[in-house]
Design a protein around this motif. Structure first.
Motif: not given
Length: 673
Positions: A450, A489-490, A511, A514
Motif C-alpha cells: 500500500d 500500481l497506477r 499490478l 497488491p
C-alpha cells in the motif's frame, strides 16, 4: 531409527500369548543342525556390492503377509498424505540443538555421539554425558546410537559392550527373516542366524509373529516401490527395555572381516498398540537395512541422508503416515536451518522432490556416492542445486492460492508455517526482512503493498541469496543477488515523462492486486533479505546520466573498510569525478594529495574509461581501461569488467560491488551542480 515424542507408555494388546512350545524348539534345533552341515559345502555369505549404475531387475517372489513385488521398478507414486494437513506445532527444540552438533557435511563425530548417547540413552564408562534442551532426547539418542553401533570396532571393549547392552540387552529372542528371492540369499540369512548369539524363548509368540509379518509386509512394499531387492537377511527382536519414547533401532551385523551380513532391528513392544507408529517405524528401519546393504557399514553418516530418507520412506509406504507429522513441524517451521544440519526433519526434502515429479526411490541410494550439492541435484532429477533450492524455498511459503509451486505437500504433513509478513504502508514506505540462513536455508514471505501516493514499488534481494517473487498474474519472477524488480500500481504513472522506463530498466510490471509472495534463499548460507520500497516518479526517473562527485578520502575509506580501515595518521584531500553519458560510456577521474604519518606525502592522479549498461538497479561495466599517473597504492576502481548494483536517492548515488576476495564495498557519490 525412530523415537516417540509424546513420552507416553503403551502396553501391548492383552490377548497375545507368551511362550514357545518345546516341540518348536526341537524342530528349530534340527533345522539349524542340518543347515550347518549344508553350509560347510556352500560358498561364503554374499557381501554387499557397490550401488549399481542401473536398477537391478526385481525377481517376483511371494512375501508372507505382503504384496508381490513387481518385476520392474515402479514409477512415481503419489504420496500417502492424508486428505488434509495435520495440526501443526513448533519446531522440535531438541532436534535443532542436535543439528548444531553435526559438522558442515551433516555427520556426527564419534566423540560427540558417545556424549549424546550417554546423556540421553544410558551411561557409558568413562564418557561425560551431554544433555540437550527440549523433551525429545530419545530421538537424538537413537541418532547417536546408529553412529556407535556402526563403529563398535572403534570403541573400547567396555564401551562397546555397554552400548549393545543398552540397545539390545532386553531382547530374549531374535527372529530370522531371510531375503526374499534367491535360495542362496535364504541360506545366507539362516547362516547369519546360526552365527548369532543363542536366545531364550520367553517372549510372546503372537507379538513376535506379528512383527515378523509387519516387517515382511513393509519390505515387500519397499522393494516394489524401489525396484530392487533387500539382499540382507533381517534379525528382528522385541526389547521391552527400550525407553518409552524409543520406537526401534536398526544396526548392521558384521562378519569376521567387518562385512555387513545381516541387519538387525530392535522394536519397542509398546508401538504394537499403535497401527500408524508400527507401520511407519517398520518401514523406516527396513530402509536403514537397504542403506546398510547398498552403501555399507559406515559408508556415510550424513543425517540428512540417512534419517531423512528413512523417515520419508516410512511415511510414503505407510497407509497412515500421521506418525511422521512430528518431524514435519521442524522442516516447515525452521526453513532457515542448513539442510546439512537436519535429520528426521529432512523428510520434507524428499517429499518436495516427489511433488516436483521426481521419484526419490530412483535416487536415494545413489545419493550416498555424491557430495552434498550433487546429491541434492540427483534427487531432483539432475536439476541444478540452485534450481532444487528454489523449488523447496517456494514450497515453504505455503500459499497455494498463488499456485502449487508455493505449497509444500507430502505424507504426514502438518499445517506448520513460518512465513513472515512484509507490509509496505504509506507511513512505512521502505521495509525489509532478513535473517542468517544456513546452506539451503530460506526466508519465506507474504508481501502486501500500500504505497499511498507513490506509484512505483521496487523489490530487491540483498545479502548472500537469490530469490523469487510472485503477484497475481505475474511470476514466479527470479531475483538475482543484489538485483531488483520494478512494479507499478497506477497505469498512467508507470513510465517517466519522456516515455522511458524508470532508471533505464525494463517497463515496470503493472499490478492488479497488491498482495504477493516471495522467498529469498541461500545456496551457501549467510545473511539473506528482501527489501520492498515505494518510490515516487520523480525519484524513479532520476537519471544515472550526469556527473557525480566524491572526496578521495571518502572513497579511500570505503575501499579500506573491509580490511581494517584507513591507517592511523593518514589524511587525504582531493576529489573523484564520475560521469555517465547518454551514449553508454563513462569516465572516472581523480586527483589527490595524501599526508601519511610523519613527513611522508603522496600525490596521485588517474583516469578510467569504458562502457556501461544500465539495468535499472544494476550496472554492467565493460572495456574498462585505467591510466594512473601516480599511484597511492590503493585502487579507486569501481570494478574492472563486471557488475555493480546502484541506488539513487535524491542527489545521492550509492554503488556497491564485490571485490575478488569477496568483500562488499559501497561508494557514495553526490550529483554535481
Amino acid at each position: 531409527m525412530r523415537a516417540r515424542q509424546d513420552g507416553s507408555t503403551v502396553t501391548g494388546p492383552p490377548d497375545r500369548q507368551w511362550g514357545w512350545p518345546s516341540t518348536g524348539q526341537s524342530l528349530v534345533r534340527l533345522l539349524v543342525l542340518g543347515l550347518l552341515v549344508l553350509a560347510s559345502c556352500t560358498r561364503p555369505s554374499p557381501q554387499p556390492s557397490p550401488i549399481p549404475d542401473t536398477q537391478p531387475t526385481a525377481t517376483t517372489v511371494a512375501s508372507e503377509g505382503g504384496p508381490r513385488p513387481s518385476a520392474e521398478p515402479s514409477g512415481t507414486h503419489p504420496p500417502a498424505a492424508p486428505a488434509h494437513p495435520l495440526p501443526g506445532g513448533p519446531p522440535n527444540e531438541t532436534l535443532l540443538a542436535f543439528g548444531e552438533l553435526l559438522d558442515e557435511e551433516g555427520r556426527l563425530s564419534l566423540e560427540t555421539a558417545l556424549a549424546v548417547f550417554a546423556g540421553s540413552v544410558a551411561p557409558l564408562p568413562g564418557v561425560v554425558p551431554q544433555q540437550l534442551p527440549g523433551d525429545d532426547a530419545a530421538a537424538v539418542g537413537e541418532l547417536a546410537a546408529r553412529v556407535l553401533l556402526s563403529n563398535l570396532d572403534r570403541l573400547p571393549p567396555e564401551v562397546a559392550q555397554a552400548v549393545e547392552q543398552a540397545v539390545y540387552g532386553g531382547i530374549e529372542e531374535w527372529i530370522e527373516i531371510p531375503p526374499s528371492g534367491r535360495t542362496g540369499d535364504r541360506l545366507s540369512g539362516t547362516l547369519a542366524g546360526v552365527l548369532a548369539p543363542p536366545s531364550a524363548r520367553a517372549q510372546g509368540r503372537a507379538d513376535v509373529e506379528h512383527v515378523r509379518a509387519l516387517v515382511e509386509n513393509v519390505r515387500g512394499r519397499i522393494e516394489e516401490r524401489a525396484g530392487r531387492r533387500l539382499r540382507l537377511p533381517l534379525r528382528v527382536g522385541l526389547n521391552p527395555r527400550l525407553g518409552s519414547d524409543t520406537d526401534a533401532v536398526a544396526s548392521p551385523v558384521l562378519s569376521g572381516n567387518s562385512r555387513v551380513i545381516a541387519c538387525r532391528i530392535a522394536f519397542n513392544p509398546a508401538i504394537l498398540a499403535n497401527a500408524s507408529a508400527e507401520e511407519v517405524t517398520a518401514a523406516h528401519e527396513v530402509w536403514h537395512c537397504f542403506q546398510f546393504d547398498y552403501v555399507g557399514l559406515a559408508g556415510d553418516e550424513r543425517s540428512w541422508l540417512v534419517e531423512g530418507q528413512a523417515e520419508w520412506v516410512g511415511a510414503a509406504i505407510a497407509t497412515d503416515p500421521s506418525d511422521s507429522a512430528r518431524w514435519w513441524n521442524t522442516w516447515l517451521g525452521a526453513p532457515h536451518v542448513s539442510l546439512w544440519r537436519r535429520s528426521y526433519d529432512a523428510i520434507g526434502l524428499y517429499a518436495a522432490a516427489e511433488a516436483a515429479g521426481h521419484d526419490p526411490f530412483e535416487a536415494m541410494l545413489e545419493m550416498f556416492r555424491l557430495r552434498n550439492q550433487e546429491a541434492v541435484s540427483r534427487l531432483f532429477g539432475g536439476r541444478s542445486y540452485e534450481e532444487a533450492l528454489q523449488i523447496v524455498a517456494q514450497s515453504l511459503v505455503r500459499s497455494p492460492e498463488f499456485g502449487p509451486e508455493w505449497e509444500a505437500s507430502g505424507p504426514g504433513i502438518t499445517t506448520a508455517r513460518a512465513t513472515a509478513t512484509l507490509a509496505l504502508r504509506p507511513d512505512v514506505p521502505d521495509v525489509e526482512a532478513s535473517l542468517d540462513a544456513g546452506p539451503f536455508g530460506s526466508l519465506p514471505l507474504d508481501v502486501s503493498i500500500d504505497p499511498g501516493d507513490r506509484p512505483l514499488v521496487q523489490v530487491t534481494v540483498f545479502g548472500e541469496g537469490s530469490g523469487s517473487v510472485e503477484f497475481p498474474g505475474h511470476g514466479p519472477l527470479r531475483l538475482a543477488p543484489g538485483a531488483g524488480i520494478w512494479f507499478c500500481l497506477r497505469p498512467a504513472e508507470c513510465t517517466c515523462p519522456d516515455g522511458s522506463p524508470p532508471r533505464g530498466g525494463a517497463d515496470p510490471t503493472l499490478l492488479a492486486e497488491p498482495r504477493g509472495v516471495a522467498t529469498v534463499f541461500a545456496p551457501a548460507g549467510g545473511t539473506i533479505g528482501l527489501r520492498v520500497r515505494a518510490v515516487d516518479r520523480d525519484e524513479a526517473c532520476s537519471r544515472l546520466v550526469g556527473t557525480w562527485t566524491a572526496s578521495v578520502m571518502e572513497i579511500l575509506a570505503a575501499n579500506l573498510a573491509p580490511y581494517g580501515g584507513v591507517p592511523a595518521g593518514m589524511d587525504c584531500s582531493g576529489d573523484i569525478v564520475m560521469t555517465f553519458r547518454d551514449d553508454g560510456t563513462f569516465e572516472r577521474s581523480w586527483q589527490g594529495d595524501c599526508q601519511m604519518s610523519g613527513s611522508h606525502r603522496v600525490r596521485g592522479a588517474g583516469r578510467q574509461t569504458g562502457t556501461y549498461e544500465d539495468l535499472g538497479d544494476e550496472l554492467i561495466f565493460r572495456d574498462v581501461r585505467t591510466v594512473v599517473t601516480a599511484d597511492f597504492g590503493f585502487s579507486f576502481a569501481v570494478t574492472d569488467d563486471g557488475r555493480a548494483t546502484y541506488r539513487i536517492e535524491g542527489d545521492r548515488l550509492a554503488i556497491q560491488f564485490t571485490t575478488p576476495d569477496g568483500a562488499a564495498i559501497v561508494h557514495i557519490y553526490r550529483r554535481a551542480g
